[in-house]
Structure formats: C-alpha cells, structure tokens
Design an enzyme around this catalytic site. Structure first.
Site, PDB file in Angstrom:
ATOM      1  CD  GLU A   1      -8.784   8.039   4.007  1.00 30.21           C
ATOM      2  OE1 GLU A   1      -9.636   8.935   3.651  1.00 30.21           O
ATOM      3  OE2 GLU A   1      -7.838   8.006   3.273  1.00 30.21           O
TER       4      GLU A   1
ATOM      5  CE1 TYR B   1      -3.401   2.956   0.814  1.00 30.79           C
ATOM      6  CE2 TYR B   1      -2.094   3.339   3.085  1.00 30.79           C
ATOM      7  CZ  TYR B   1      -2.823   3.699   1.889  1.00 30.79           C
ATOM      8  OH  TYR B   1      -3.502   4.915   2.299  1.00 30.79           O
TER       9      TYR B   1
ATOM     10  CD1 TRP C   1      -3.380   2.121   6.385  1.00 29.21           C
ATOM     11  CD2 TRP C   1      -5.451   2.812   6.410  1.00 29.21           C
ATOM     12  NE1 TRP C   1      -3.848   2.130   5.233  1.00 29.21           N
ATOM     13  CE2 TRP C   1      -5.114   2.552   4.851  1.00 29.21           C
ATOM     14  CE3 TRP C   1      -6.805   3.326   6.878  1.00 29.21           C
ATOM     15  CZ2 TRP C   1      -6.024   2.763   3.931  1.00 29.21           C
ATOM     16  CZ3 TRP C   1      -7.614   3.426   5.674  1.00 29.21           C
ATOM     17  CH2 TRP C   1      -7.401   3.149   4.443  1.00 29.21           C
TER      18      TRP C   1
END
Length: 194
Positions: free
Chosen positions: A43, A21, A51
């Site tokens: 988010e 990522y 995350w």
C-alpha cells in the site's frame, strides 16, 4: 456457482488477478503479522498509483522483499536497496523502497512493544471488524476517524508512506473494516467470518 460481475464490488472488474484478490483476500480479517507487513509495503508502494499496478507486481515485491519478512527486510543494506531499485518487477521509487526498510524496523519495534503488530493495529477498531453498510462505491470514504488516528500514531512512531488514505486501504484489505458493497456476494461471507 460463478459469481457475476453485478454481484461483486465494481472496483475489481478489470482482470482475473484483481477478481481473485477481491473474491479471496480483500476484507478478510488478517491476524498474521507477516501479511500486515506485506500490505504495508504494497500500500505504501501504491501511493499515487493504481492498486492494479501494484497487484500485477506483487510477486516481484515478494521476491525482492524476502517474502515480506520484516526481520530480513530490516537488515537490508543501502547496497541491497540500490540493487532492488534496478529490478523492473517492482515500482522503482527510491523513497518507497527505502521506506520499506525503515518501516520494517518500526514494525519490529511495535511487535516488541505490543507482542505483535496484530494486537497493536486491531486496537484501533476495538479488536473487531467495523461492519459498514455501503450501498455503492460512492459511499466509501477515502479516510475515517480510525484511519486518521492510526496514521497519526504510525507517523509518530517513524513510519513513512502511512497517510490516512494509505492506512484506510490497509484497514479495508486486512478486514479491520468490511467495505464490500452490501449487494456484493462477499459482504455476507465476510460478515460470517468476522
């Protein structure tokens, strides 16, 4: 050449999916509305969580949220949302799941008003990425004046889970700002594509 951990932002050095990522997506300027919508959902889901937790559940979110198609998500019924809340492949937070449908409707309103969500969101950075020069993670703020303004406007438009910290994460992920540390190999790569 395989990049070493010392040549990357230190926040991503947890597992392969996180590194991928960082190396391929984070900070790359996004101009596709569906990707913007995806990150708004992810988010918003992250609020109060890590995350890495959301990244591990990303495929689950793709599956239950119609591959992040805002037109389809805006039409989700309460019955469908209750079914989604039973799916362990996502974070089963009622407020966040219901907010996704609300945000899809608000997202479509912005598209109608501005022609695209992309035109709207990039206007908050004068349509070009902010190139920061961070030496360490300690220098990276949780919010900025731009994220404050964008967050305030989204809230005024009826969005949920779009506080300034969430929105700054969106700006970082979607390349509205380049917050790779200068020593990270991606810093210059992002500069060259911005």
């Amino acid at each position: 050449m395989k990049e070493t951990e010392s040549e990357r932002c230190s926040w991503c050095l947890k597992f392969d999916q996180y590194i991928k990522y960082h190396d391929e997506e984070w900070g790359v300027p996004v101009h596709e509305d569906q990707i913007h919508f995806e990150f708004l959902i992810l988010e918003g889901a992250q609020a109060g969580l890590s995350w890495s937790t959301i990244l591990k559940k990303r495929e689950g979110y793709r599956k239950v949220f119609a591959n992040f198609d805002p037109i389809k998500v805006a039409k989700f019924t309460d019955k469908k949302l209750e079914k989604i809340l039973l799916d362990p492949s996502i974070v089963r937070n009622r407020l966040k799941v219901y907010a996704a449908v609300n945000n899809a409707k608000r997202f479509l309103e912005i598209q109608k008003e501005f022609g695209s969500f992309d035109k709207y969101i990039w206007s908050f950075v004068n349509h070009k990425p902010i190139q920061n020069r961070r030496k360490s993670l300690k220098e990276v703020p949780a919010t900025t004046k731009e994220s404050d303004l964008l967050s305030k406007d989204l809230i005024k438009r009826g969005f949920k889970f779009v506080g300034s910290t969430v929105i700054y994460a969106h700006m970082q992920a979607c390349g509205l700002v380049n917050d790779h540390i200068e020593s990270c190999f991606r810093y210059k790569e992002i500069l060259s594509i911005s």
